[in-house]
Enzyme design. Structure first.
Site, PDB file in Angstrom:
ATOM      1  N   LYS A   1      23.909  37.778 -21.927  1.00  0.00           N
ATOM      2  CA  LYS A   1      24.149  36.348 -21.694  1.00  0.00           C
ATOM      3  C   LYS A   1      25.281  36.147 -20.688  1.00  0.00           C
ATOM      4  CE  LYS A   1      25.198  32.185 -24.458  1.00  0.00           C
ATOM      5  NZ  LYS A   1      25.466  31.750 -25.855  1.00  0.00           N
TER       6      LYS A   1
ATOM      7  N   CYS B   1      20.445  30.743 -24.736  1.00  0.00           N
ATOM      8  CA  CYS B   1      21.151  29.570 -25.258  1.00  0.00           C
ATOM      9  C   CYS B   1      21.872  28.755 -24.183  1.00  0.00           C
ATOM     10  CB  CYS B   1      22.089  30.013 -26.381  1.00  0.00           C
ATOM     11  SG  CYS B   1      22.567  28.662 -27.512  1.00  0.00           S
TER      12      CYS B   1
ATOM     13  N   GLU C   1      18.415  33.791 -30.709  1.00  0.00           N
ATOM     14  CA  GLU C   1      19.721  34.366 -30.396  1.00  0.00           C
ATOM     15  C   GLU C   1      20.347  34.938 -31.676  1.00  0.00           C
ATOM     16  OE1 GLU C   1      23.790  32.935 -28.045  1.00  0.00           O
ATOM     17  OE2 GLU C   1      22.577  31.432 -29.079  1.00  0.00           O
TER      18      GLU C   1
END
Length: 276
Positions: free
Chosen positions: A114, A155, A40
């Site tokens: 995300k 994540c 990330e």
């Protein structure tokens, strides 16, 4: 397929980080890797909004993206750029936390923003409000590659099983979870969450991570957990990279997905139900 995870400690200088990642990609390819994954926010780890606004770019101008596309083409490898912090044209000025799948010709075959924002207070002194500077994505993404379908996450997404089940039901046999995990939540939950997602879906789970103390020019120092991890479809931990930066290799074997799903075909047992 020989696959390589890059565990890195990005600074808040994208140009410096690009040099580092290109060098590591070349080393991984020289060892035979055909698929390389980065963590990330590969381009910039920073707690300073001011610094981010100085150095981040829109996708069409982003030098990290262009440089890594060129390097993937030069090496003839598949590349998952775990994510880049990217400027958007949104009225509120928030960034995107965007993951990219790049093919061996250097072309973008999939993008994923995300979805779940890390808005938490992990200790009395450590608080994160990702949604202040980043706007959440709205669409789950499966990338088509010549080694199968890859479900893309980032994540904090790891805490939401329904996303990973949806990706697997859509054909994903590999799930990517690039991360910059907090040391506190990492020590408590990282391995358990990754293993759970692999077991639930019968997918490979590949999680390249940021690690250590991140160099900065301004703002609070950021620390990340490391422990880039690969979990096989039956739930075994194939790689735990510890906390040092480096390159870690494994063989991505699709037959392991077939075997795990034959033994416990839970994806075929998913049922809709009424809420309580």
């Amino acid at each position: 397929m020989k696959t390589a995870l890059l565990q890195i400690t990005s600074s808040d200088d994208p140009a410096e980080n690009l040099i580092m990642v290109k060098r590591m990609m070349a080393e991984a390819a020289s060892e035979g890797a055909q698929f390389i994954l980065t963590p990330e926010v590969t381009n910039c780890v920073s707690n300073s909004t001011t610094r981010q606004r100085e150095v981040l770019q829109h996708e069409e101008d982003d030098q990290t993206l262009a440089g890594l596309q060129d390097q993937a083409a030069a090496l003839g490898v598949w590349l998952l750029i775990g994510s880049l912090a990217i400027k958007t044209h949104d009225a509120d000025g928030r960034f995107a936390n965007r993951s990219y799948m790049i093919d061996p010709q250097g072309q973008i075959v999939a993008r994923y923003d995300k979805i779940h924002m890390f808005d938490v207070q992990v200790t009395e002194t450590e608080t994160f409000r990702e949604s202040k500077n980043y706007r959440p994505g709205e669409k789950a993404v499966v990338a088509d590659t010549d080694f199968g379908k890859v479900g893309m996450t980032v994540c904090y997404d790891i805490r939401f099983p329904y996303l990973h089940t949806a990706l697997a039901k859509a054909g994903a046999r590999v799930l990517t979870v690039p991360a910059a995990f907090s040391p506190v939540t990492g020590a408590a939950h990282w391995e358990s969450l990754l293993r759970a997602r692999a077991i639930e879906t019968g997918c490979w789970v590949i999680a390249p991570a940021q690690t250590g103390e991140h160099p900065k020019t301004r703002g609070k120092t950021r620390y990340t957990y490391g422990h880039s991890m690969v979990v096989a479809p039956w739930g075994e931990v194939v790689i735990d990279a510890g906390t040092d930066p480096g390159i870690h290799f494994f063989d991505l074997d699709d037959s392991s997905v077939t075997e795990a799903r034959r033994r416990v075909p839970s994806l075929t047992h998913v049922r809709s139900f009424q809420g309580p």
